[in-house]
Design a protein around this motif. Structure first.
Motif, short mmCIF file in Angstrom:
data_model
loop_
_atom_site.label_atom_id
_atom_site.label_comp_id
_atom_site.label_asym_id
_atom_site.label_seq_id
_atom_site.Cartn_x
_atom_site.Cartn_y
_atom_site.Cartn_z
N ARG A 179 -48.13 15.59 -10.51
CA ARG A 179 -47.95 15.58 -8.98
C ARG A 179 -46.80 16.63 -8.94
NH1 ARG A 179 -48.78 11.82 -4.55
NH2 ARG A 179 -46.34 12.23 -5.12
N ASP A 180 -46.07 15.94 -9.14
CA ASP A 180 -44.69 17.02 -8.03
C ASP A 180 -43.66 17.48 -8.41
OD1 ASP A 180 -45.93 15.57 -5.71
OD2 ASP A 180 -44.20 13.25 -6.53
N VAL A 181 -44.50 17.70 -9.99
CA VAL A 181 -43.27 19.22 -11.29
C VAL A 181 -42.59 19.72 -10.67
CG1 VAL A 181 -45.16 20.07 -12.15
CG2 VAL A 181 -43.05 19.39 -13.28
N ARG A 182 -43.30 20.38 -9.79
CA ARG A 182 -42.88 22.45 -9.35
C ARG A 182 -41.44 21.24 -8.25
NH1 ARG A 182 -46.40 26.16 -5.29
NH2 ARG A 182 -46.23 24.55 -4.35
N GLU A 183 -41.76 21.08 -7.47
CA GLU A 183 -40.80 20.40 -5.77
C GLU A 183 -39.73 19.84 -7.20
OE1 GLU A 183 -39.98 16.69 -2.85
OE2 GLU A 183 -41.90 17.03 -3.39
N ASP A 184 -39.58 18.75 -7.92
CA ASP A 184 -38.58 17.74 -8.82
C ASP A 184 -37.93 19.03 -9.29
OD1 ASP A 184 -39.75 15.05 -7.63
OD2 ASP A 184 -40.76 14.89 -9.59
N SER A 185 -38.57 20.64 -10.44
CA SER A 185 -38.04 21.13 -10.77
C SER A 185 -37.00 22.03 -10.42
CB SER A 185 -38.94 21.70 -11.98
OG SER A 185 -39.82 22.23 -11.97
N GLY A 186 -38.18 22.52 -9.40
CA GLY A 186 -37.54 23.72 -8.65
C GLY A 186 -36.73 23.71 -6.89
N GLU A 187 -37.20 22.27 -6.56
CA GLU A 187 -36.27 22.19 -5.15
C GLU A 187 -35.60 21.26 -5.27
OE1 GLU A 187 -38.85 20.90 -2.28
OE2 GLU A 187 -40.48 23.17 -3.18
N GLU A 244 -57.89 8.79 -10.03
CA GLU A 244 -58.41 10.16 -9.31
C GLU A 244 -57.24 11.04 -9.67
OE1 GLU A 244 -61.55 12.26 -7.78
OE2 GLU A 244 -61.65 10.73 -9.50
N LEU A 245 -56.88 10.88 -9.05
CA LEU A 245 -55.62 11.66 -9.15
C LEU A 245 -54.98 12.57 -10.64
CD1 LEU A 245 -53.11 14.00 -7.73
CD2 LEU A 245 -51.88 11.65 -7.49
N LEU A 249 -55.98 16.17 -12.13
CA LEU A 249 -54.41 17.00 -12.79
C LEU A 249 -54.47 17.87 -14.39
CD1 LEU A 249 -51.92 14.24 -11.42
CD2 LEU A 249 -51.42 16.61 -11.03
N ARG A 250 -55.23 16.54 -14.61
CA ARG A 250 -55.81 16.60 -16.18
C ARG A 250 -56.99 18.27 -16.23
NH1 ARG A 250 -57.55 12.09 -17.50
NH2 ARG A 250 -56.20 12.01 -19.34
N ALA A 251 -57.71 18.04 -15.28
CA ALA A 251 -58.77 19.16 -15.14
C ALA A 251 -58.36 20.71 -14.75
CB ALA A 251 -59.55 18.57 -13.62
N ALA A 252 -57.32 20.17 -13.84
CA ALA A 252 -56.71 20.92 -13.57
C ALA A 252 -55.34 22.71 -13.78
CB ALA A 252 -55.91 21.12 -12.02
N GLY A 253 -54.78 21.47 -15.87
CA GLY A 253 -54.62 21.68 -16.45
C GLY A 253 -52.86 22.88 -15.99
N ALA A 254 -52.38 23.45 -16.47
CA ALA A 254 -50.85 24.17 -16.47
C ALA A 254 -50.82 24.86 -15.28
CB ALA A 254 -50.04 24.85 -17.91
N ALA A 255 -51.60 25.91 -14.31
CA ALA A 255 -51.82 26.57 -13.80
C ALA A 255 -51.96 25.84 -12.89
CB ALA A 255 -52.72 27.50 -13.71
N SER A 259 -48.58 25.00 -9.89
CA SER A 259 -49.14 25.39 -8.07
C SER A 259 -48.36 24.26 -7.08
CB SER A 259 -50.70 25.87 -7.96
OG SER A 259 -51.07 24.78 -7.91
N GLY A 260 -48.56 22.85 -7.49
CA GLY A 260 -48.49 21.57 -6.40
C GLY A 260 -49.37 21.54 -5.66
N ARG A 261 -50.57 21.84 -5.98
CA ARG A 261 -51.43 21.59 -4.74
C ARG A 261 -52.50 20.93 -5.10
NH1 ARG A 261 -51.00 27.77 -4.47
NH2 ARG A 261 -52.26 28.29 -5.95
N VAL A 262 -52.58 20.22 -6.52
CA VAL A 262 -53.39 19.04 -6.86
C VAL A 262 -53.44 17.64 -5.97
CG1 VAL A 262 -55.24 18.03 -8.52
CG2 VAL A 262 -53.44 20.18 -9.07
N ARG A 263 -54.19 17.75 -5.28
CA ARG A 263 -54.41 16.75 -4.60
C ARG A 263 -55.71 15.91 -4.56
NH1 ARG A 263 -49.67 17.02 -4.87
NH2 ARG A 263 -48.40 17.60 -3.24
N VAL A 264 -56.23 14.54 -3.79
CA VAL A 264 -57.04 13.83 -3.73
C VAL A 264 -58.02 14.60 -2.41
CG1 VAL A 264 -58.92 11.79 -4.13
CG2 VAL A 264 -57.10 12.46 -5.82
N PRO A 265 -58.92 14.36 -2.11
CA PRO A 265 -59.77 15.23 -0.13
C PRO A 265 -59.37 13.49 0.43
CG PRO A 265 -60.33 16.08 -2.11
CD PRO A 265 -59.95 15.37 -3.03
N ASP A 266 -59.64 13.23 0.98
CA ASP A 266 -59.48 12.26 2.27
C ASP A 266 -60.43 11.78 1.74
OD1 ASP A 266 -56.56 12.81 2.98
OD2 ASP A 266 -57.20 13.80 5.01
N ALA A 267 -61.79 12.49 1.61
CA ALA A 267 -63.16 11.85 2.12
C ALA A 267 -63.54 11.49 0.69
CB ALA A 267 -64.33 12.56 1.70
#
Length: 291
Positions: A179-187, A244-245, A249-255, A259-267
């Motif tokens: 989930r945090d790959v962009r933050e971990d690697s980029g930041e 669920e998360l 993430l699997r369904a979102a694929g690499a792109a 993007s760092g935007r894959v989350r589980v909605p509150d509902a």
């Protein structure tokens, strides 16, 4: 007015501080913790808050790496001292030490955690072996610590449950890596994905990483039904939230992952919590275990 028991008063205040950190930093975990028994809830919050503070230090709350390293070393010393003496002026350390003393959490679990925090300051690219050690210290031991608090401490010496707790902690950490790959690697400049370029993930990479998480989740799920009492509901909810998360993430694929935007909605989170509570209660009735 001077409290009749100053130590108990301070411990209660320290636990309240831990609850604030839990709610502030983890919506999903905080939701799942609501299903814990009232006796267990403050201890799990204390463990979470203690670990979170160290994690924030190494993830940038302290800009100077040398200063962060000294803070982690001091936190390790203070934690051991607080467990031994039963008091620390820092509320988060004190709350954790109180829990540790009650449930037999000692150096075997505490030191690997701090080893992993120090690794975050020194290791930027992990090998398979260094990652195994990192996951053990940063996640598996936290699962074992929480297990020791369930049902008044009656689960901590069960080897099968301990293996399930470690597997669940491992799954949580691996989901966070993805989930945090962009933050971990980029930041933060860290690569928790041995043999892969976190800035150039492929759909196959994501599927393989998500499959690895599913292996841990299945191992953990087998043990969850054996957790006694109401605490089972909270662990099942946490398991299902991360499952669920992972699926998203699997369904979102690499792109999507990059993007760092894959989350589980509150509902959706609330539906998962309700479903886990209902499932756990059915298991309780079927096994004759008190809720």
């Amino acid at each position: 007015m001077t409290p009749t028991n100053p130590h108990a008063e301070f411990t209660e205040a320290a636990r309240a501080c831990a609850q604030v950190l839990l709610r502030r930093y983890s919506t999903s975990f905080a939701l799942a913790c609501r299903l814990l028994s009232p006796a267990t809830r403050p201890h799990v919050a204390a463990i979470y808050a203690w670990a979170r503070v160290a994690d924030e230090v190494v993830d940038g709350a302290m800009d100077d790496p040398a200063a962060a390293r000294e803070l982690i070393a001091e936190a390790r010393r203070r934690t051991h001292r607080a467990i031994e003496q039963g008091l620390d002026p820092d509320p988060v350390t004190h709350a954790f030490a109180d829990t540790a003393r009650r449930f037999g959490i000692g150096a075997r679990l505490v030191d690997p955690f701090y080893d992993s925090m120090e690794a975050d300051l020194d290791v930027t690219v992990h090998s398979d072996e260094s990652l195994r050690r990192y996951i053990h210290g940063s996640a598996e031991v936290i699962g074992e610590m929480c297990l020791r608090t369930f049902a008044g401490g009656g689960s901590g010496d069960d080897d099968e449950l301990a293996a399930g707790a470690r597997a669940l902690g491992s799954a949580f950490q691996k989901v966070n890596f993805l989930r945090d790959v962009r933050e971990d690697s980029g930041e933060l400049g860290r690569n928790y994905l041995p043999g892969r370029d976190p800035l150039a993930l492929t759909d196959r990479d994501v599927r393989e990483l998500a499959d690895d998480v599913d292996v841990d989740l299945r191992l953990a799920r087998v043990a969850i039904d054996r957790i006694p009492g109401r605490d089972r509901l909270a662990v099942l909810a946490a398991h299902d939230l991360f499952a669920e998360l992972n699926a998203r993430l699997r369904a979102a694929g690499a792109a999507g992952v990059s993007s760092g935007r894959v989350r589980v909605p509150d509902a959706v989170k609330l539906k998962i919590i309700a479903r886990a509570a209902a499932t756990g209660r059915r298991v309780s009735r079927q096994s004759g275990v008190s809720r």
